[in-house]
Structure formats: C-alpha cells, structure tokens
Motif scaffolding. Structure first.
Motif, PDB file in Angstrom:
ATOM      1  N   SER A 145       0.800  -1.225   0.000  1.00 32.35           N
ATOM      2  CA  SER A 145       0.000   0.000   0.000  1.00 32.35           C
ATOM      3  C   SER A 145       0.833   1.276   0.000  1.00 32.35           C
ATOM      4  O   SER A 145       0.432   2.282  -0.601  1.00 32.35           O
ATOM      5  CB  SER A 145      -0.943   0.013   1.201  1.00 32.35           C
ATOM      6  N   CYS A 146       1.988   1.258   0.653  1.00 34.27           N
ATOM      7  CA  CYS A 146       2.760   2.493   0.798  1.00 34.27           C
ATOM      8  C   CYS A 146       3.158   3.110  -0.543  1.00 34.27           C
ATOM      9  O   CYS A 146       2.894   4.288  -0.779  1.00 34.27           O
ATOM     10  CB  CYS A 146       3.989   2.238   1.682  1.00 34.27           C
ATOM     11  N   PRO A 147       3.782   2.361  -1.479  1.00 33.92           N
ATOM     12  CA  PRO A 147       4.138   2.972  -2.772  1.00 33.92           C
ATOM     13  C   PRO A 147       2.921   3.497  -3.524  1.00 33.92           C
ATOM     14  O   PRO A 147       2.986   4.544  -4.172  1.00 33.92           O
ATOM     15  CB  PRO A 147       4.808   1.814  -3.526  1.00 33.92           C
ATOM     16  N   ARG A 148       1.806   2.763  -3.425  1.00 37.59           N
ATOM     17  CA  ARG A 148       0.585   3.175  -4.115  1.00 37.59           C
ATOM     18  C   ARG A 148       0.102   4.529  -3.597  1.00 37.59           C
ATOM     19  O   ARG A 148      -0.232   5.436  -4.376  1.00 37.59           O
ATOM     20  CB  ARG A 148      -0.489   2.106  -3.905  1.00 37.59           C
ATOM     21  N   VAL A 149       0.055   4.676  -2.265  1.00 39.84           N
ATOM     22  CA  VAL A 149      -0.422   5.924  -1.676  1.00 39.84           C
ATOM     23  C   VAL A 149       0.554   7.058  -1.946  1.00 39.84           C
ATOM     24  O   VAL A 149       0.153   8.195  -2.254  1.00 39.84           O
ATOM     25  CB  VAL A 149      -0.647   5.748  -0.161  1.00 39.84           C
ATOM     26  N   LEU A 150       1.847   6.792  -1.856  1.00 39.08           N
ATOM     27  CA  LEU A 150       2.846   7.839  -2.111  1.00 39.08           C
ATOM     28  C   LEU A 150       2.763   8.341  -3.549  1.00 39.08           C
ATOM     29  O   LEU A 150       2.940   9.542  -3.798  1.00 39.08           O
ATOM     30  CB  LEU A 150       4.251   7.318  -1.804  1.00 39.08           C
ATOM     31  N   ARG A 151       2.488   7.457  -4.492  1.00 36.65           N
ATOM     32  CA  ARG A 151       2.329   7.897  -5.889  1.00 36.65           C
ATOM     33  C   ARG A 151       1.139   8.846  -6.014  1.00 36.65           C
ATOM     34  O   ARG A 151       1.196   9.845  -6.740  1.00 36.65           O
ATOM     35  CB  ARG A 151       2.158   6.691  -6.809  1.00 36.65           C
ATOM     36  N   CYS A 152       0.062   8.526  -5.302  1.00 38.57           N
ATOM     37  CA  CYS A 152      -1.107   9.415  -5.329  1.00 38.57           C
ATOM     38  C   CYS A 152      -0.763  10.780  -4.743  1.00 38.57           C
ATOM     39  O   CYS A 152      -1.168  11.824  -5.277  1.00 38.57           O
ATOM     40  CB  CYS A 152      -2.254   8.782  -4.542  1.00 38.57           C
TER      41      CYS A 152
END
Length: 336
Positions: free
Chosen positions: A162-169
């Motif tokens: 989840s972390c990379p996904r949220v950081l990209r957002c």
C-alpha cells in the motif's frame, strides 16, 4: 445521525438524554412535544440499538427509578451505529451481486446466451486480481483517496503493497485521508508507516473503534471486503451511485469521530519562552475570528474535536477562563 440509521426524533431523544441524564418519559414528552405512543416507540428502538437504557415502568422524573433514561457514551453509541450500518451495506452489496446471474437466466428463456453484465458492482476473489484492480483505481484517481483500516497492526506485506501506491497518489497532488484504530499506535511498524504517509501530505487520523474496511477512489468507486470476518472471500468493487454514497457517508462519519495522528502522539507542544508555534498562532487567529468551530477546524485541516482540544490547551496555558479572555491575553502578549 440520519445516515447512521436514526430518525430525527430518535436523535433528538438521544441528545436530550445526554444533556439531562435521568430524565423520565413525561419530561421527554414535554420537552420534545412528542405524542406518547410515538415517544414510547422511539424509546423502544433506541433501547434495542443499545443507545439508551431505562425508561421502562413509571412516569415523570425519577433519577433513581426504573423510569430514568440514561444515554450510552457517544463513542460507544456511534461505534455501534457504524457497525450496524456497515453490516447493512455489506448485506445490500451481496444481494445486488447475487442478482447478476438473473439477467442471464431471463435471456435464456428467449434462447439467448450472453455473459451477465456487471450492474455497478464486481466481486473478485483472486488476491492478485484484487491488487491489480486497486492499483488501477489508484493510478487513474484524480482527486481523492479515502481509506479506513480496522486492523490494529498492519502486516509487513500490507505496508509494502500500500505504501508505494499511496505515495504515488500524493506525489500527483491527490488528497489522501486514512483512518486506523487507536490501538495501531501500539505497533511501531504501523506508526512508522503512518508517519511516512503524513510526512508526504496524507491526513492521518485514528478512531477508538471500527470494523469498517473501506477504500474510496474519487468518491465514485468503493472497495469493501465481501466478508469483514473472512478476507479470503474477496472484495466488492462498487460504482453504483446509491451504494457508493452510503459508503462515503459511512467514511465521513468515521472521519468526523477520529483524531489526528500528531495529537495522539503528543506532538501538540506547549508554548515555549520564545512564543507560540505557527500552528498555535493559526488556532488563536481562528478562535479570534469569531467563526464557528467547524469553520476553524476546516481551515486548519483538523477535526472539530482536535480544534477544540487545541483551544482548551491554549486557554489553560494563557490562564484564561473563556475564549474572549484568551483572545485578550494572546493579544497582550503579542501572539496574534
């Protein structure tokens, strides 16, 4: 509280019982101008929901008697209503998905064979497909991501996914709001993950209790588990507007009841000799503007509960008995 399942009369009764613990049936009827039968009916429902106890026998005010109406603690009451609402939403989602084969069976009566269309809801059970679909939703989101996670500790693989996904957002400028339960503060890896998200611009809050597990993308697509108690049953991806609106309302109610991560970690510091921090000055300016607490909290990007806590701590620090006195003392010290 209507989107949590209470009628207007039920909410008025619960609020009155919070203000006046021990009020009796007659006192309630007099103050709210309710017909006796309607009052008894609403009381019965509130007792069934666990929001009130007492009020079963005699009449009038009797704080020590059976007639005394006592309201459940607001944290307990809201958590109970949220759980019931979430259960209703899951049941509704499951009923809708079960209707999908109906179209195919009806077409078969005419000799047609066609794949059933997805009626705004899709159920996936394969974990890789679920992750891919969530990655797509996050990639194509353009406005906001809203998340609720009821687990008291995130597993390493969950953080890694989840972390990379949220950081990209966040890097694309999206608003990200996420809520976890307060017990997650006892799990250092989860706290470190939340701190990282917050440092990149996410708004992180914690709530006393919730069983809701929600992902919302651009307020148009909601992702919830098929069964909150069994993750292996997969996830439901809903775009049907009525269901999405209900799930969004549930998220907003959880968000309103939560508190900011920094506050719970004790990062609201006391004013030192060299004067208040910029955040503290912003709170003072908002307080002195004379606007409502809701507006002040919205301007600062915090919950109303957190905003009021800030003001209470500043008043204590200034030695003020009320807000006007706090404003006067702050001006005298040159803080605003």
């Amino acid at each position: 509280m209507s989107y949590l399942g209470l009628t207007e009369d039920q909410e008025h009764i619960y609020r009155l019982c919070l203000r006046e613990p021990g009020i009796g049936l007659d006192g309630l009827i007099d103050q709210l101008r309710l017909p006796p039968n309607a009052a008894r009916r609403e009381l019965r429902r509130l007792r069934e929901l666990g929001l009130l106890r007492g009020g079963g026998n005699s009449h009038g005010r009797s704080p020590a008697g059976d007639d005394a109406l006592l309201a459940a603690d607001p944290d307990v009451a809201v958590a109970r209503l949220l759980d019931l609402r979430l259960h209703e939403l899951h049941e509704k989602l499951q009923r809708v998905t079960q209707l999908q084969p109906l179209v195919a069976s009806l077409r078969a009566e005419r000799g047609e064979v066609r794949e059933p269309a997805v009626v705004g809801i899709e159920q996936l059970t394969d974990p890789p497909k679920i992750r891919d679909r969530i990655d797509d939703l996050a990639f194509f989101a353009r406005e906001e991501v809203a998340l609720v996670e009821p687990a008291i500790a995130l597993r390493p693989e969950e953080i890694e996914q989840s972390c990379p996904r949220v950081l990209r957002c966040l890097r694309r400028g999206l608003s990200v709001r996420t809520v976890l339960v307060r017990k997650a503060l006892d799990h250092p890896p989860t706290v470190a993950h939340l701190r990282e998200l917050e440092s990149h611009g996410a708004r992180v809050r914690l709530v006393n209790h919730t069983t809701a597990k929600i992902q919302m993308y651009d307020r148009r697509t909601a992702v919830v588990p098929v069964d909150p108690e069994d993750a292996t049953r997969g996830a439901l991806f809903a775009q049907e507007s009525g269901l999405v609106s209900n799930i969004l309302a549930l998220f907003e109610s959880i968000w309103a009841e939560s508190e900011d991560l920094g506050v719970l970690l004790g990062e609201w510091r006391a004013v030192e000799e060299d004067g208040p921090s910029e955040l503290e000055r912003m709170v003072l300016r908002a307080m002195c503007s004379g606007g409502k607490d809701e507006a002040g909290a919205r301007d600062l990007g915090v919950s109303v509960r957190t905003y009021r806590r800030y003001i209470a701590e500043l008043m204590q620090l200034l030695g003020a008995g009320n807000r006007p006195q706090a404003a006067l003392l702050a001006r005298e010290r040159g803080w605003i």
